[in-house]
Structure formats: C-alpha cells, structure tokens
Design a protein around this motif. Structure first.
Motif, PDB file in Angstrom:
ATOM      1  N   SER A  17      25.843  24.538  31.591  1.00  0.00           N
ATOM      2  CA  SER A  17      26.560  23.508  32.360  1.00  0.00           C
ATOM      3  C   SER A  17      25.627  23.226  33.668  1.00  0.00           C
ATOM      4  N   LYS A  20      26.518  19.772  32.168  1.00  0.00           N
ATOM      5  CA  LYS A  20      27.121  18.846  32.200  1.00  0.00           C
ATOM      6  C   LYS A  20      27.574  18.341  33.972  1.00  0.00           C
ATOM      7  N   GLU A  25      26.460  12.812  28.996  1.00  0.00           N
ATOM      8  CA  GLU A  25      27.302  12.681  28.087  1.00  0.00           C
ATOM      9  C   GLU A  25      27.557  14.320  26.647  1.00  0.00           C
ATOM     10  N   ALA A  26      26.115  14.405  26.738  1.00  0.00           N
ATOM     11  CA  ALA A  26      26.023  15.580  25.593  1.00  0.00           C
ATOM     12  C   ALA A  26      24.486  16.099  25.705  1.00  0.00           C
ATOM     13  N   ILE A  64      26.701  19.555  21.485  1.00  0.00           N
ATOM     14  CA  ILE A  64      27.671  19.401  22.573  1.00  0.00           C
ATOM     15  C   ILE A  64      28.170  18.199  23.465  1.00  0.00           C
ATOM     16  N   ASP A  65      29.523  17.639  23.135  1.00  0.00           N
ATOM     17  CA  ASP A  65      30.003  16.914  23.474  1.00  0.00           C
ATOM     18  C   ASP A  65      30.686  17.262  24.904  1.00  0.00           C
ATOM     19  N   PHE A  66      30.180  16.728  25.758  1.00  0.00           N
ATOM     20  CA  PHE A  66      31.434  16.682  27.363  1.00  0.00           C
ATOM     21  C   PHE A  66      32.405  15.982  27.168  1.00  0.00           C
ATOM     22  N   ASN A  68      34.387  14.037  24.653  1.00  0.00           N
ATOM     23  CA  ASN A  68      35.290  14.462  24.185  1.00  0.00           C
ATOM     24  C   ASN A  68      34.885  15.517  23.465  1.00  0.00           C
ATOM     25  N   ASN A  69      34.678  16.792  24.586  1.00  0.00           N
ATOM     26  CA  ASN A  69      34.937  17.895  24.434  1.00  0.00           C
ATOM     27  C   ASN A  69      34.837  18.655  23.068  1.00  0.00           C
ATOM     28  N   ASN A  70      33.665  18.858  22.271  1.00  0.00           N
ATOM     29  CA  ASN A  70      34.159  19.183  21.041  1.00  0.00           C
ATOM     30  C   ASN A  70      32.208  19.414  20.827  1.00  0.00           C
ATOM     31  N   GLU A  71      31.514  20.214  19.951  1.00  0.00           N
ATOM     32  CA  GLU A  71      30.449  20.619  19.353  1.00  0.00           C
ATOM     33  C   GLU A  71      30.639  20.529  18.062  1.00  0.00           C
TER      34      GLU A  71
END
Length: 82
Positions: A17, A20, A25-26, A64-66, A68-71
């Motif tokens: 958290s 982010k 970015e990740a 964890i890619d902030f 593109n919102n994926n992991e």
C-alpha cells in the motif's frame, strides 16, 4: 507445492500500500517472509526486474503492477527453460 499468494500479499500489505501511495509503478514481492519488497519506478524493463530478483536470490516472486492493475507469479527457472 501450492503457493498461497493471498497470504503472502496480506503479510506485505502495508508495504504494498505504501509503495502504491508513493507512486511506484510496481513491486517485487518475495515468497519468503524474511525479505523486504522491492519497489520499481519502471515496469517496462523486464530484464532489469529479473536481474533485481536474481541479485536478491529470488527464483520465484510476485510482480504486482500498479499501472496495469495486475499481478503474476514469476518463476525464473521456467523462464530460463523456455
């Protein structure tokens, strides 16, 4: 062996958290609890990301890619074999 990604992410939730909120970015999240996460300013350079993980001694980790919102779970041994 099955890996419980949600349990690992919960363990590192404060650090994730904060990364982010600080506009990284990740993050690279180790699967072992003895290590700290590694924050990334640039998600586009995969070779750099893999080199960081290798330098830390991690053959498997969560990315964890902030942006593109994926992991995803990355296993360096599988990448080398391909």
């Amino acid at each position: 062996m099955k890996i419980d990604l949600s349990k690992i992410k919960l363990h590192y939730s404060n650090e994730i958290s904060q990364a982010k909120a600080n506009n990284y970015e990740a993050v690279i999240v180790p699967l072992e609890y003895d290590f700290d996460i590694y924050c990334l300013n640039n998600i586009d350079d995969e070779d750099y990301i893999f080199q960081i993980a290798e330098d830390c001694g991690w053959d498997r980790f969560i990315l964890i890619d902030f942006i593109n919102n994926n992991e995803k779970l990355i296993n360096l041994f599988e990448l080398e074999a391909a």
